[in-house]
Write an enzyme that holds these catalytic residues in place. Structure first.
Site, PDB file in Angstrom:
ATOM      1  CD  GLU A  74      -2.556  -1.558   0.004  1.00  8.46           C
ATOM      2  OE1 GLU A  74      -2.750  -0.675  -0.847  1.00  8.46           O
ATOM      3  OE2 GLU A  74      -2.907  -2.734  -0.167  1.00  8.46           O
ATOM      4  N   GLY A  75       1.983   1.203  -0.661  1.00 13.56           N
ATOM      5  CA  GLY A  75       2.907   2.334  -0.735  1.00 13.56           C
ATOM      6  C   GLY A  75       3.991   2.179   0.301  1.00 13.56           C
TER       7      GLY A  75
END
Length: 595
Positions: A441-442
């Site tokens: 998620e980053g």
């Protein structure tokens, strides 16, 4: 065998005494969340986590998921029953509007349940967690027909959801994606391409899997401006809502991972799969960011969950393991040695983890509450303040809670000595499972750059100025409060460091952007430390008020843990400031060939 106990009592204290949860009763859904309902929801959620999910954690780690010859995936023994218990208990739709079969309760409660579930069994909790993220994207950007088609079944748990972004050549830089979408002439599209690292991409827990996929429509602009979002079900849905033919999407393989073995992380192949546009053409990232932001906050919760369960087991071991004698004399003279919890360095480690966990839980719930306010308030100014908070704190919650969650799992493992390195004790799994949260998620370095490059300057720095003003007001209002002086003084010092770092960036980053890049991670953690310090100050205020009404060992203990944070953890802001002011010269000085 490791154990887990959901921190229900602490969540109730934070909601009721620290955040004033009941003051939001004018918001939609909050009137139904009366104190007795909140306590009942948390108690039942804790029971699910402790009695159903936690016993499956080690099983899932040992067995993992298996891809069959036909491309189907079998989850570990007991996972189907565990997932069914989650779904049938109504947990999937806890905060989803009632019109789609949900309960419409505040998202804040769902966030607390997410902590319980991820602390008990991270891999299994991801299946419903990803489904909730997909539902959030459809709720905001899906058409009425898409909502009616997919949401009730997803709320029921009969269908699950995923997000499909990453490709073999394309991770953070989504503008490079190659998956293409060709119009079929009937409103649908034909999608072709390969996605990797797709959590819960294929499994045997639900009847259908609803994939949200980003792709580029033929002829769309290059880069991120040409990305669209599509809903692509594993099985096509007939007009009457029943399942039809198998779609052209399949699992090519399962990734062999360091941790979260019980979650099927898949390579997904789209071979002319039928999908439908979600939202506007070429505006897919806007729609996907709803899901990504939900996921980023949920991943922060995962970091906290692993920190909490690792802490609980480390404490239990430290109270039981006999080694050496206390420096001040034997504490268990009737035994061959003292339990290791008597040793100051063991205490330092455990206190550090606990001090982080309690403040992080408050920060997590405060941020979730702001999400509720942002979505449900009718006051435009109140919504704006809440949305400012969410924008600023999303990268902080994601990165700080996962960086520290992993570090704390390692520290807790250390308490076991050599036993911590042996699989049967379970501490290794917490370390391995926690590690992914810093990446997906980053990656956390990207979160830091997002904070510095986008969130900090947005709207002229309004969000940061609002946060600084709020903390400064608290310090000013309570500066003469004798009980709060051990908290207010250190908080002011940390705030000064944060203001100094912010000013330094303003003066030195525009002319030399590498200064921002080199200091971004330190700035993110500096902001995180001040936010956690602010949470401890608010916790201390509530604890002192509770003590004034009736003496409580629990509240007295909280004040001690809070002072530990202020004395030994918050001063790290000064170190972060020194690093930021060092700039980027030495960081960028070597030629690439010199590495």
């Amino acid at each position: 065998m490791p154990s887990y106990k959901a921190p229900v009592e602490d969540v109730l204290f934070i909601l009721n005494d620290v955040l004033g949860f009941q003051r939001q009763s004018n918001l939609k859904g909050f009137a139904d969340a009366s104190p007795d309902v909140v306590e009942a929801v948390l108690t039942e959620g804790a029971k699910l986590a402790e009695e159903v999910l936690a016993p499956l954690n080690a099983v899932g780690d040992r067995e993992g998921c298996t891809r069959q010859a036909d491309g189907s995936v079998t989850t570990p023994k007991g996972y189907r029953a565990g997932y069914d218990a989650y779904a049938k208990g109504g947990w999937m739709g806890l905060s989803v509007p009632e019109e789609f079969g949900g309960q419409g309760l505040p998202h804040t409660l769902n966030t607390a349940i997410q902590e319980f579930a991820s602390g008990a069994n991270l891999a299994l909790s991801m299946y419903p967690g990803l489904t909730q993220g997909a539902m959030a994207a459809l709720l905001v950007h899906g058409s009425d027909e898409q909502k009616a088609t997919y949401l009730p079944k997803m709320v029921e748990g009969a269908w699950t959801g995923t997000m499909n972004l990453t490709e073999p050549h394309c991770g953070t830089d989504l503008g490079l994606l190659k998956t293409k979408a060709v119009p079929n002439g009937d409103g649908s599209y034909s999608l072709t391409g390969t996605k990797i690292f797709i959590s819960a991409g294929e499994h045997d827990l639900s009847e259908n899997i609803v994939h949200l996929v980003i792709a580029r429509i033929e002829g769309a602009p290059a880069g991120t401006k040409g990305i669209s979002l599509f809903v692509v079900p594993k099985f096509l849905v007939n007009p009457d809502g029943s399942l039809g033919a198998r779609n052209g999407v399949s699992c090519g393989s399962i990734e062999h991972k360091m941790g979260i073995h019980g979650n099927s992380t898949c390579v997904m192949n789209y071979d002319g799969a039928t999908g439908w546009l979600v939202g506007q053409e070429n505006r897919g990232l806007n729609a996907m960011f709803v899901m990504m932001n939900e996921a980023r906050l949920a991943v922060g919760v995962q970091g906290l969950g692993q920190s909490e369960v690792a802490y609980q087991n480390a404490v239990a071991y430290a109270k039981d393991r006999l080694q050496g004698r206390a420096l001040t004399g034997a504490k268990a003279p009737d035994k061959a040695a003292d339990p290791i919890i008597v040793h100051p360095d063991v205490r330092r480690t455990l206190m550090g983890i606990r001090a982080f966990n309690e403040a992080a839980r408050a920060l997590m719930l405060w941020t979730a509450l702001q999400a509720d306010i942002g979505h449900r308030s009718e006051d435009a100014a109140e919504r704006q303040r809440a949305e400012d908070h969410m924008g600023l704190m999303t990268p902080v919650v994601k990165a700080v809670l996962t960086d520290k969650g992993f570090a704390n799992a390692v520290e807790a493992q250390q308490m076991f000595g050599g036993h911590g390195y042996i699989e049967e004790w379970g501490m290794s799994q917490f370390v391995r499972d926690a590690r992914i949260a810093m990446i997906y998620e980053g990656a956390n370095g990207i979160q830091a750059m997002d904070l510095i490059g986008r969130k900090l300057p947005k709207d002229g720095g309004r969000a940061m100025m609002g946060f600084l003003a709020e903390v400064q007001t608290f310090v000013k209002d309570h500066g003469e409060d004798e009980g709060l002086k051990p908290f207010v003084g250190p908080l002011q010092a940390g705030l000064n460091d944060l203001q100094g770092a912010t000013m330094w960036f303003m003066q030195n980053a525009f002319s030399k952007p590498d200064n921002a890049g080199a200091g971004a991670t330190d700035y993110l953690h500096l902001l995180g430390l001040v936010a956690l310090g602010y949470m401890w100050a608010r916790i201390a205020k509530a604890a002192l008020a509770s003590q004034a009404e009736a003496a409580s060992d629990r509240m007295a203990d909280k004040l001690v843990v809070g002072r530990f944070f202020m004395e030994r953890m918050l001063p790290e802001t000064a170190l972060r400031l020194v690093r930021i002011k060092a700039g980027s010269e030495t960081t960028m000085a070597l030629a690439a060939e010199a590495f």
